[in-house]
Scaffold this motif. Structure first.
Motif, PDB file in Angstrom:
ATOM      1  N   LEU A 119      -8.011  12.597 -14.286  1.00 13.59           N
ATOM      2  CA  LEU A 119      -7.606  13.884 -14.843  1.00 13.59           C
ATOM      3  C   LEU A 119      -7.115  14.817 -13.753  1.00 13.59           C
ATOM      4  CD1 LEU A 119     -10.363  14.354 -17.545  1.00 13.59           C
ATOM      5  CD2 LEU A 119      -7.929  14.070 -17.951  1.00 13.59           C
ATOM      6  N   SER A 121      -5.458  13.796 -11.134  1.00 14.24           N
ATOM      7  CA  SER A 121      -4.084  13.331 -10.891  1.00 14.24           C
ATOM      8  C   SER A 121      -3.150  13.761 -12.007  1.00 14.24           C
ATOM      9  CB  SER A 121      -4.062  11.803 -10.762  1.00 14.24           C
ATOM     10  OG  SER A 121      -4.821  11.374  -9.660  1.00 14.24           O
ATOM     11  N   CYS A 122      -3.664  13.765 -13.238  1.00 13.39           N
ATOM     12  CA  CYS A 122      -2.830  14.096 -14.394  1.00 13.39           C
ATOM     13  C   CYS A 122      -2.437  15.566 -14.402  1.00 13.39           C
ATOM     14  CB  CYS A 122      -3.574  13.748 -15.676  1.00 13.39           C
ATOM     15  SG  CYS A 122      -2.618  13.984 -17.184  1.00 13.39           S
ATOM     16  N   LEU A 154       0.183   7.727 -16.959  1.00 16.29           N
ATOM     17  CA  LEU A 154      -0.634   7.657 -15.757  1.00 16.29           C
ATOM     18  C   LEU A 154      -1.772   6.659 -15.941  1.00 16.29           C
ATOM     19  CD1 LEU A 154      -1.431   8.799 -12.958  1.00 16.29           C
ATOM     20  CD2 LEU A 154      -2.798  10.504 -14.182  1.00 16.29           C
ATOM     21  N   LEU A 204      -3.160   9.189 -20.757  1.00 15.84           N
ATOM     22  CA  LEU A 204      -2.783  10.336 -19.950  1.00 15.84           C
ATOM     23  C   LEU A 204      -1.306  10.251 -19.605  1.00 15.84           C
ATOM     24  CD1 LEU A 204      -5.775  10.499 -17.414  1.00 15.84           C
ATOM     25  CD2 LEU A 204      -5.570  11.588 -19.664  1.00 15.84           C
ATOM     26  N   ARG A 230       1.895  12.016 -17.516  1.00 20.06           N
ATOM     27  CA  ARG A 230       2.283  12.932 -16.444  1.00 20.06           C
ATOM     28  C   ARG A 230       3.781  12.796 -16.210  1.00 20.06           C
ATOM     29  NH1 ARG A 230       0.324  15.967 -12.100  1.00 20.06           N
ATOM     30  NH2 ARG A 230       1.710  15.963 -10.279  1.00 20.06           N
ATOM     31  N   GLY A 270      -2.166  15.544 -21.501  1.00 19.35           N
ATOM     32  CA  GLY A 270      -1.213  15.748 -20.421  1.00 19.35           C
ATOM     33  C   GLY A 270      -0.872  17.218 -20.333  1.00 19.35           C
ATOM     34  N   ALA A 289       4.663  17.354 -20.409  1.00 17.46           N
ATOM     35  CA  ALA A 289       4.470  15.959 -19.989  1.00 17.46           C
ATOM     36  C   ALA A 289       5.146  14.972 -20.917  1.00 17.46           C
ATOM     37  CB  ALA A 289       2.976  15.646 -19.903  1.00 17.46           C
TER      38      ALA A 289
END
Length: 279
Positions: free
Chosen positions: A251, A253-254, A237, A230, A232, A52, A56
């Protein structure tokens, strides 16, 4: 729920190394929600990558797993014990924790550093280390591929050598859970590859050991990594099998950047192009 389903659920619960249910962590000054509604289970033999962006919540999550703090809400069970209902000092002794920022006296030999993992101390407690314990420390240095460092001062070891010495130290308690907080930090390419190989071999030799590794780079993941999570902004996520989670779209999006992911011979790589709009 049928009797068979109930038994299956009970077996699953018993097998879990880690189980987090609806876990949140709030910092009240200032008012900040660091983790929000985290649900996660880790089982024996699973090797997780925790990724992250900075901020995060990875460090906070790892502190929960290491019984170094309690959640604001929700439940955290580590090695079958629920935080808040167990002596955390005893629980911590059963968890292997590796952090490159650990305080280690620079003049201690690598062998002495590993011995301190038996007593859970910074300085050696020499009278508590019998011959069997001393031999075990040397065996662990051998297992991590650094037996030649046994009599070398820790302070003159390279970054990669130090990382492997610290892992050997964490294994002195024969933990079922090993937590690694950015163990590859500041390592050059040869040192990184040595550590990747050491982690791969460790997973093969210890089929019941579960690991959670915090990292920023997919290139640092050994082929033994089986799962990924992940984070976020304090929320999960995605989590699950590594092939399903370490995708370019997830990734992206993360991290909020356009990320391309590749895998070859069990090793991962990623690179980022332009920033995603709104990321």
């Amino acid at each position: 729920m049928t009797a068979q389903t109930a038994r299956s659920q009970a077996d699953e619960d018993e097998a879990a190394v880690l189980r987090l249910q609806d876990v949140s962590v709030r910092r009240f000054t200032p008012d900040q929600l660091i983790l929000d509604g985290v649900n996660w289970t880790v089982r024996p033999g699973e090797h997780w990558a925790l990724l992250g962006a900075n901020g995060a919540g990875k460090t906070t999550l790892l502190r929960l797993l290491g019984a170094l703090m309690h959640p604001t809400t929700g439940t955290v069970e580590v090695l079958g014990s629920r935080l808040g209902r167990v002596d955390v000092r005893e629980l911590r002794a059963r968890i292997g924790h590796v952090n490159s920022a650990q305080r280690v006296p620079q003049d201690l030999t690598a062998h002495a550093v590993v011995l301190t993992g038996h007593s859970g101390t910074v300085q050696p407690l020499w009278r508590t280390y019998g011959e069997e314990v001393r031999l075990r420390a040397r065996d662990l240095l051998l297992e991590l591929g650094v037996k030649e460092l046994a009599d070398r001062p820790y302070g003159v070891c390279s970054g990669g050598q130090r990382a492997r010495v610290l892992i050997a130290r964490a294994l002195m308690a024969n933990p079922a859970l090993l937590l690694l907080d950015e163990p590859f930090n500041a390592l050059d390419l040869p040192s990184r590859e040595d550590l990747v190989e050491a982690m791969h071999q460790l997973a093969e030799r210890r089929p019941r050991l579960a690991t959670v590794t915090v990292t920023h780079h997919l290139e640092e993941l050994s082929p033994a990594v089986s799962h990924a999570l992940l984070l976020r902004e304090g929320r999960i996520l995605s989590r699950g099998a590594v092939d399903e989670v370490l995708t370019g779209s997830l990734l992206t999006s993360c991290f909020g950047r356009d990320i391309t992911v590749a895998r070859r011979d069990g090793r991962w790589s990623a690179y980022s192009g332009r920033r995603v709009a709104g990321g």
